[in-house]
Design an enzyme around this catalytic site. Structure first.
Site, mmCIF file in Angstrom:
data_model
loop_
_atom_site.group_PDB
_atom_site.id
_atom_site.type_symbol
_atom_site.label_atom_id
_atom_site.label_comp_id
_atom_site.label_asym_id
_atom_site.label_seq_id
_atom_site.Cartn_x
_atom_site.Cartn_y
_atom_site.Cartn_z
ATOM 1 N N LYS A 187 -14.562 -2.926 13.422
ATOM 2 C CA LYS A 187 -13.251 -3.296 13.980
ATOM 3 C C LYS A 187 -13.285 -3.330 15.502
ATOM 4 O O LYS A 187 -12.465 -3.987 16.133
ATOM 5 C CB LYS A 187 -12.189 -2.307 13.515
ATOM 6 C CG LYS A 187 -12.120 -2.208 11.994
ATOM 7 C CD LYS A 187 -10.739 -2.357 11.484
ATOM 8 C CE LYS A 187 -10.737 -2.313 9.961
ATOM 9 N NZ LYS A 187 -9.493 -2.756 9.392
ATOM 10 N N LYS A 194 -16.711 1.346 9.945
ATOM 11 C CA LYS A 194 -15.418 0.693 10.203
ATOM 12 C C LYS A 194 -15.126 0.664 11.702
ATOM 13 O O LYS A 194 -14.603 -0.304 12.222
ATOM 14 C CB LYS A 194 -14.308 1.457 9.456
ATOM 15 C CG LYS A 194 -13.076 0.644 9.211
ATOM 16 C CD LYS A 194 -12.112 1.356 8.271
ATOM 17 C CE LYS A 194 -12.438 1.098 6.819
ATOM 18 N NZ LYS A 194 -11.461 1.697 5.910
ATOM 19 N N ASN A 245 0.848 -1.191 0.000
ATOM 20 C CA ASN A 245 0.000 0.000 0.000
ATOM 21 C C ASN A 245 0.879 1.235 0.000
ATOM 22 O O ASN A 245 2.017 1.167 0.459
ATOM 23 C CB ASN A 245 -0.830 0.047 1.289
ATOM 24 C CG ASN A 245 -1.969 -0.940 1.274
ATOM 25 O OD1 ASN A 245 -2.480 -1.304 0.225
ATOM 26 N ND2 ASN A 245 -2.372 -1.360 2.442
ATOM 27 N N ASP A 266 -4.373 -5.648 2.611
ATOM 28 C CA ASP A 266 -5.522 -6.507 2.925
ATOM 29 C C ASP A 266 -5.342 -7.922 2.397
ATOM 30 O O ASP A 266 -5.950 -8.859 2.904
ATOM 31 C CB ASP A 266 -6.798 -5.899 2.325
ATOM 32 C CG ASP A 266 -7.227 -4.657 3.103
ATOM 33 O OD1 ASP A 266 -7.096 -4.680 4.338
ATOM 34 O OD2 ASP A 266 -7.655 -3.667 2.480
ATOM 35 N N ALA A 314 -0.832 1.826 10.609
ATOM 36 C CA ALA A 314 -0.236 1.118 9.469
ATOM 37 C C ALA A 314 -1.235 0.944 8.331
ATOM 38 O O ALA A 314 -2.427 0.748 8.564
ATOM 39 C CB ALA A 314 0.276 -0.246 9.916
ATOM 40 N N PRO A 332 -4.774 -11.222 8.070
ATOM 41 C CA PRO A 332 -5.484 -10.978 9.335
ATOM 42 C C PRO A 332 -5.679 -9.483 9.555
ATOM 43 O O PRO A 332 -4.857 -8.675 9.112
ATOM 44 C CB PRO A 332 -4.530 -11.549 10.397
ATOM 45 C CG PRO A 332 -3.188 -11.572 9.748
ATOM 46 C CD PRO A 332 -3.428 -11.769 8.280
#
Ligand code: CTP
Length: 394
Positions: free
Chosen positions: A338, A334, A206, A274, A270, A301
């Protein structure tokens, strides 16, 4: 007035301790200079005395001086001791408790916190003997400032240069201006990208400069926190007082984050890849020989989500969300998915990658705080203050 005992070691960087003394004196500190015998080969007592405005101490047994001020009195009067430059020899003598000159005797007798700013050749710094001495000194809470990386006086390149003067002064002042609000708190920060190998020459990754994550690690450390920075590959220097663990892949990042627990807080900055290639090829894939549609990807993960659900979950977990559209809606979703406490959303279409500026909104499940466009360092400092306020209310 605070008293700083400045122990000048015998290295080429000794001349820089004069500028440190000058700047600290200008800021109102009382600088008591102590020179080792070899320091006198690099700087003169006269210039040290002139810049510190105080007499230089260098003899362990000085006839006539003993009744006035001895090593115990010198050790007692210091609010902080700075050893600069700390040579490999001086570190070795400190680590092994030698007291064969005034400097090492003071260091043994001192109760004040000790800061060392090492400067030496990279090979001397990396030598297992020096590294073992450093480990011993760190166990005894000696604070290391640097060294920095760069070209050395001898022409070699690497770790071993004296840290920038501003950094040394900043760390000392940070200590002398206690209290540090995040003292005794441990933070885990992830930063940078992860790289997922396809074969020995290719990888999936990324965009991420690591600037924001590194700035946050630095801002938390400045407030006194112990910080573990788990970092993907970036070309940034490790911030002062931050323990950096380098990783490459998402799975390594997760392992190192789990190892770093328990922590009071986590800030996941970070840009974790994915996906990864299901199979890492041991040889370079050759053009034309592969059916590219067969490059199978599997999901990595989710580090943030895993830590949020872990039995050792930190009290405060902060995530970031890089979005390109519907920024706040996606961020809200999100945060819940999460399981983090705060989610910091930013629109990466606004040229954030690699830039030193960013514009963010912070969602905590009740309200949304939107901060103006500012530098990543400013965002980091403001976030560290917000985190500190959160812990002060617990
Ligand atoms: N994150 C993580 N592990 C992953 C992916 C993301 O820890 N495998 C963390 C990031 O560090 C960040 C947050 O989760 O704090 C959100 O990252 P982001 O890339 O925006 O989200 P994704 O998980 O990729 O979600 P989506 O694909 O829906 O955008």
């Amino acid at each position: 007035m605070k008293h700083i005992l400045l122990i000048i070691g015998g290295g080429i960087a000794a001349y820089k301790s004069l500028e440190i003394a000058r700047q600290l004196k200008k800021k109102g500190y009382d600088i008591i200079p102590v020179m080792t015998a070899s320091a006198e080969a690099f700087v003169t007592k006269l210039s040290v005395e002139a810049l510190c405005g105080n007499e230089v101490h260098s003899e362990l047994f000085a006839p006539g001086q003993e009744s006035k001020i001895n090593h115990i009195a010198l050790a007692r009067m210091a609010d902080a001791i700075l050893v600069c430059p700390a040579t490999a020899n001086l570190l070795a003598r400190m680590a092994h408790g030698l007291a064969d000159d005034l400097a090492t005797t003071i260091l043994l007798a001192a109760k004040a916190p000790i800061f060392v700013a090492p400067a030496m050749n990279v090979r001397m710094w990396e030598h297992p003997a020096t590294q073992a001495n450093i480990a011993l000194l760190k166990q005894r809470d000696v604070h290391f400032i640097g060294p920095a990386e760069g070209e050395m006086a001898c022409g070699d390149y690497g770790l071993g240069r004296l840290s920038p003067i501003e950094d040394i002064i900043c760390v000392l002042e940070g200590h002398l201006k206690l209290p540090a609000p995040l003292l005794n708190k441990h933070f885990l920060v992830t930063a940078g990208p992860t790289c997922e190998p396809i074969d020995p020459v290719r990888y999936i990754s990324n965009h991420s400069s690591g600037l924001q994550g590194y700035a946050i690690a630095e801002a938390l450390a400045k407030l006194g926190a112990k910080v573990t920075l788990v970092s993907g590959p970036v070309s940034l220097a490790t911030p002062l007082h931050v323990d950096r663990v380098n990783v490459v892949t998402a799975r390594e990042m997760l392992d190192q984050c789990l190892k770093a627990l328990p922590a009071d807080g986590m800030v996941a900055v970070a840009a974790v890849s994915d996906w990864r290639a299901e199979q890492e090829h041991s040889e370079k894939l050759k053009k034309g020989h592969q059916d590219l549609t067969k490059l199978k990807l599997v999901e990595n993960p989710d580090i943030l989500a895993t830590i949020c659900r872990h039995q050792k979950r930190p009290a405060l977990v902060v995530g970031f969300a890089a979005e390109t559209e519907n920024v706040l809606d996606y961020a809200r979703e999100k945060r819940e998915r999460k399981g983090c406490d705060w989610l910091i959303a930013n629109d990466v279409k606004a040229g954030v990658f690699g830039s030193d500026r960013n514009q963010v909104s912070i969602l905590d499940g009740h309200a949304i705080e939107t901060w103006p466009m500012q530098t990543k360092k400013e965002i980091a400092a403001r976030l560290a203050q917000k985190i500190s306020a959160y812990f002060s209310q617990l």
